[in-house]
Design a protein around this motif. Structure first.
Motif, PDB file in Angstrom:
ATOM      1  N   HIS A 170       0.891  -1.279   0.097  1.00 20.68           N
ATOM      2  CA  HIS A 170      -0.118   0.012  -0.075  1.00 20.68           C
ATOM      3  C   HIS A 170       1.016   1.259  -0.044  1.00 20.68           C
ATOM      4  CE1 HIS A 170      -2.919   2.868   1.205  1.00 20.68           C
ATOM      5  NE2 HIS A 170      -2.187   3.296   2.196  1.00 20.68           N
ATOM      6  N   VAL A 171       1.885   1.270   0.826  1.00 15.53           N
ATOM      7  CA  VAL A 171       3.192   2.450   0.762  1.00 15.53           C
ATOM      8  C   VAL A 171       3.636   2.648  -0.394  1.00 15.53           C
ATOM      9  CG1 VAL A 171       4.941   3.531   1.926  1.00 15.53           C
ATOM     10  CG2 VAL A 171       3.228   2.406   3.320  1.00 15.53           C
ATOM     11  N   ALA A 172       3.984   1.523  -1.180  1.00 18.02           N
ATOM     12  CA  ALA A 172       4.578   1.674  -2.234  1.00 18.02           C
ATOM     13  C   ALA A 172       3.417   2.080  -3.612  1.00 18.02           C
ATOM     14  CB  ALA A 172       5.198   0.315  -2.847  1.00 18.02           C
ATOM     15  N   GLY A 173       2.336   1.788  -3.192  1.00 12.22           N
ATOM     16  CA  GLY A 173       1.320   2.292  -4.235  1.00 12.22           C
ATOM     17  C   GLY A 173       1.062   3.585  -4.018  1.00 12.22           C
ATOM     18  N   ALA A 174       1.100   4.200  -2.698  1.00 16.92           N
ATOM     19  CA  ALA A 174       0.753   5.656  -2.603  1.00 16.92           C
ATOM     20  C   ALA A 174       2.094   6.640  -3.279  1.00 16.92           C
ATOM     21  CB  ALA A 174       0.715   5.992  -1.219  1.00 16.92           C
ATOM     22  N   TYR A 175       3.163   5.851  -3.213  1.00 13.14           N
ATOM     23  CA  TYR A 175       4.391   6.635  -4.043  1.00 13.14           C
ATOM     24  C   TYR A 175       4.117   6.633  -5.552  1.00 13.14           C
ATOM     25  CZ  TYR A 175       7.853   7.068  -0.172  1.00 13.14           C
ATOM     26  OH  TYR A 175       8.509   7.501   1.082  1.00 13.14           O
ATOM     27  N   THR A 176       3.480   5.507  -5.999  1.00  8.15           N
ATOM     28  CA  THR A 176       3.260   5.311  -7.190  1.00  8.15           C
ATOM     29  C   THR A 176       2.077   6.310  -8.035  1.00  8.15           C
ATOM     30  OG1 THR A 176       3.625   3.038  -7.240  1.00  8.15           O
ATOM     31  CG2 THR A 176       2.810   3.668  -9.208  1.00  8.15           C
ATOM     32  N   VAL A 177       1.017   6.360  -7.210  1.00 12.03           N
ATOM     33  CA  VAL A 177      -0.126   7.207  -7.372  1.00 12.03           C
ATOM     34  C   VAL A 177       0.394   8.563  -7.237  1.00 12.03           C
ATOM     35  CG1 VAL A 177      -2.419   7.987  -6.917  1.00 12.03           C
ATOM     36  CG2 VAL A 177      -1.923   5.417  -7.125  1.00 12.03           C
ATOM     37  N   TRP A 178       0.885   9.198  -6.108  1.00 13.60           N
ATOM     38  CA  TRP A 178       1.056  10.492  -5.783  1.00 13.60           C
ATOM     39  C   TRP A 178       2.049  11.103  -6.742  1.00 13.60           C
ATOM     40  CZ3 TRP A 178      -2.740  13.477  -4.109  1.00 13.60           C
ATOM     41  CH2 TRP A 178      -3.672  12.811  -3.387  1.00 13.60           C
ATOM     42  N   LEU A 179       3.217  10.463  -6.819  1.00 10.15           N
ATOM     43  CA  LEU A 179       4.381  11.001  -7.480  1.00 10.15           C
ATOM     44  C   LEU A 179       4.003  10.687  -9.059  1.00 10.15           C
ATOM     45  CD1 LEU A 179       7.389  10.197  -4.959  1.00 10.15           C
ATOM     46  CD2 LEU A 179       5.609  12.417  -4.943  1.00 10.15           C
ATOM     47  N   GLY A 180       3.899   9.363  -9.181  1.00 14.73           N
ATOM     48  CA  GLY A 180       4.004   9.064 -10.582  1.00 14.73           C
ATOM     49  C   GLY A 180       2.743   9.507 -11.394  1.00 14.73           C
ATOM     50  N   GLU A 181       1.615   8.949 -10.831  1.00 16.56           N
ATOM     51  CA  GLU A 181       0.047   9.616 -11.476  1.00 16.56           C
ATOM     52  C   GLU A 181      -0.109  11.005 -11.499  1.00 16.56           C
ATOM     53  OE1 GLU A 181      -4.280   8.701 -10.887  1.00 16.56           O
ATOM     54  OE2 GLU A 181      -3.061   6.913 -11.092  1.00 16.56           O
ATOM     55  N   VAL A 182      -0.130  11.529 -10.276  1.00 19.91           N
ATOM     56  CA  VAL A 182      -0.322  12.725 -10.044  1.00 19.91           C
ATOM     57  C   VAL A 182       0.946  13.840 -10.180  1.00 19.91           C
ATOM     58  CG1 VAL A 182      -0.936  14.601  -8.216  1.00 19.91           C
ATOM     59  CG2 VAL A 182      -2.272  12.452  -8.256  1.00 19.91           C
ATOM     60  N   GLY A 183       1.952  13.641  -9.631  1.00 19.53           N
ATOM     61  CA  GLY A 183       3.028  14.661  -9.719  1.00 19.53           C
ATOM     62  C   GLY A 183       3.572  14.650 -11.224  1.00 19.53           C
ATOM     63  N   LEU A 184       3.967  13.207 -11.773  1.00 19.20           N
ATOM     64  CA  LEU A 184       4.565  13.388 -12.912  1.00 19.20           C
ATOM     65  C   LEU A 184       3.620  13.109 -14.416  1.00 19.20           C
ATOM     66  CD1 LEU A 184       7.649  11.016 -11.915  1.00 19.20           C
ATOM     67  CD2 LEU A 184       7.567  13.571 -12.493  1.00 19.20           C
ATOM     68  N   ARG A 185       2.197  12.965 -14.064  1.00 16.50           N
ATOM     69  CA  ARG A 185       1.231  12.805 -14.810  1.00 16.50           C
ATOM     70  C   ARG A 185       1.360  11.376 -15.959  1.00 16.50           C
ATOM     71  NH1 ARG A 185       2.245  18.162 -13.889  1.00 16.50           N
ATOM     72  NH2 ARG A 185       0.349  19.453 -13.383  1.00 16.50           N
ATOM     73  N   ARG A 186       1.829  10.479 -15.167  1.00 20.21           N
ATOM     74  CA  ARG A 186       2.271   9.175 -15.922  1.00 20.21           C
ATOM     75  C   ARG A 186       1.065   8.174 -15.714  1.00 20.21           C
ATOM     76  NH1 ARG A 186       8.341   7.717 -14.020  1.00 20.21           N
ATOM     77  NH2 ARG A 186       9.255   9.597 -15.036  1.00 20.21           N
ATOM     78  N   GLU A 187       0.860   7.453 -16.647  1.00 16.34           N
ATOM     79  CA  GLU A 187      -0.386   6.358 -16.287  1.00 16.34           C
ATOM     80  C   GLU A 187       0.415   5.237 -15.666  1.00 16.34           C
ATOM     81  OE1 GLU A 187      -2.764   3.264 -19.191  1.00 16.34           O
ATOM     82  OE2 GLU A 187      -2.625   5.449 -19.853  1.00 16.34           O
ATOM     83  N   VAL A 188      -0.220   5.072 -14.434  1.00 12.04           N
ATOM     84  CA  VAL A 188       0.268   3.892 -13.352  1.00 12.04           C
ATOM     85  C   VAL A 188      -0.758   2.926 -13.159  1.00 12.04           C
ATOM     86  CG1 VAL A 188       1.943   5.640 -12.689  1.00 12.04           C
ATOM     87  CG2 VAL A 188      -0.046   5.346 -11.380  1.00 12.04           C
ATOM     88  N   GLN A 189       0.094   1.584 -12.526  1.00 12.23           N
ATOM     89  CA  GLN A 189      -0.809   0.658 -11.971  1.00 12.23           C
ATOM     90  C   GLN A 189      -0.388   0.568 -10.700  1.00 12.23           C
ATOM     91  OE1 GLN A 189      -3.342  -1.523 -13.128  1.00 12.23           O
ATOM     92  NE2 GLN A 189      -3.329  -0.165 -15.036  1.00 12.23           N
ATOM     93  N   ARG A 190      -1.186   0.439  -9.703  1.00 16.04           N
ATOM     94  CA  ARG A 190      -1.170   0.206  -8.090  1.00 16.04           C
ATOM     95  C   ARG A 190      -0.532  -1.218  -8.184  1.00 16.04           C
ATOM     96  NH1 ARG A 190      -3.464   3.048  -3.252  1.00 16.04           N
ATOM     97  NH2 ARG A 190      -4.209   4.875  -4.164  1.00 16.04           N
ATOM     98  N   PRO A 191       0.557  -1.310  -7.423  1.00 17.61           N
ATOM     99  CA  PRO A 191       0.887  -2.597  -7.286  1.00 17.61           C
ATOM    100  C   PRO A 191      -0.152  -3.592  -6.425  1.00 17.61           C
ATOM    101  CG  PRO A 191       2.013  -1.402  -5.885  1.00 17.61           C
ATOM    102  CD  PRO A 191       1.406  -0.419  -6.567  1.00 17.61           C
ATOM    103  N   ALA A 192      -0.246  -4.706  -6.790  1.00 16.81           N
ATOM    104  CA  ALA A 192      -1.083  -5.528  -6.024  1.00 16.81           C
ATOM    105  C   ALA A 192      -0.668  -6.464  -5.035  1.00 16.81           C
ATOM    106  CB  ALA A 192      -2.029  -6.478  -7.243  1.00 16.81           C
ATOM    107  N   ALA A 193      -0.904  -6.422  -3.874  1.00 16.93           N
ATOM    108  CA  ALA A 193      -0.280  -7.448  -2.963  1.00 16.93           C
ATOM    109  C   ALA A 193      -0.143  -8.883  -3.210  1.00 16.93           C
ATOM    110  CB  ALA A 193      -1.169  -7.233  -1.518  1.00 16.93           C
TER     111      ALA A 193
END
Length: 159
Positions: A49-72
Motif C-alpha cells: 500500500h505504501v509503495a502504491g501511494a508513492y506510485t499514485v501521488w508521485l507518478g500519476e499525480v506528480g509526473l502525470r504518468r499512467e500507473v498501476q498500483r501494485p497488487a499485494a
C-alpha cells in the motif's frame, strides 16, 4: 536536483532498509498473515500500500504518468517488497529531477481517481508520501508485536 531532499530521502531509505531487514527475520507466513485488529491487513499488504501511494501521488499525480498500483497478491515476500521499493526509488528520482527548482511552486495537479484538480506544491506531494510511509511503518511494527515479535528501532535516528 535539490541536495536537501536527496539527503532526506537517503535517511528515509536507511529507515526503510531497517524495517525491511527486520521483516526479513520474521516467519514468511507471519509477514503475510492477516492481523484482525488491523482490518485483516498483513504487514506485506501495508508495505505494498505504501509503495502504491508513492506510485499514485508521485507518478500519476506528480509526473502525470499512467500507473498501476501494485497488487499485494503479486508481492509474495520481503524480497519482492524490496524490488517494489526499488521501482519507487527510481520514480522518486524522476520526480526530484522534474521538480528540482520548483519544490515550493504552487501548481495544478489532476487527481483523476477523485475527479479533482488540486493546487499543491511538489514539496507537499513529497511530504505526503513520506509521512504516509512512516505512519504505516509504525503500524507494521505494531502488527509484528501483535504476532509475538519484538520490533526493532527503525527511526531515522536509531540507537
Amino acid at each position: 536536483m535539490n541536495t536537501a531532499f536527496q539527503g532526506q530521502y537517503e535517511l528515509i531509505l536507511e529507515a526503510r532498509a531497517a524495517l525491511l531487514d527486520y521483516c526479513a527475520t520474521l516467519r514468511p507466513a507471519d509477514f503475510t498473515a492477516p492481523v484482525p485488529v488491523f482490518n485483516n491487513s498483513s504487514m506485506r499488504d501495508l508495505l505494498v500500500h505504501v509503495a502504491g501511494a508513492y506510485t499514485v501521488w508521485l507518478g500519476e499525480v506528480g509526473l502525470r504518468r499512467e500507473v498501476q498500483r501494485p497488487a499485494a497478491s503479486r508481492v509474495p515476500d520481503v524480497a519482492a517488497v524490496r524490488a517494489l521499493f526499488t521501482e519507487v526509488d527510481a520514480l522518486l528520482t524522476d520526480f526530484m529531477r522534474h521538480y528540482a527548482s520548483r519544490w515550493q511552486e504552487p501548481m495544478l495537479f489532476d487527481f483523476s481517481r477523485q475527479a479533482k484538480t488540486l493546487t499543491l506544491m511538489p514539496l507537499q506531494l513529497f511530504t505526503h508520501v513520506v509521512t504516509h510511509e512512516f505512519h504505516h511503518k509504525g503500524q507494521v511494527l505494531s502488527m509484528s508485536r501483535q504476532l509475538g515479535y519484538m520490533p526493532v528501532d527503525t527511526d531515522v535516528i536509531r540507537f
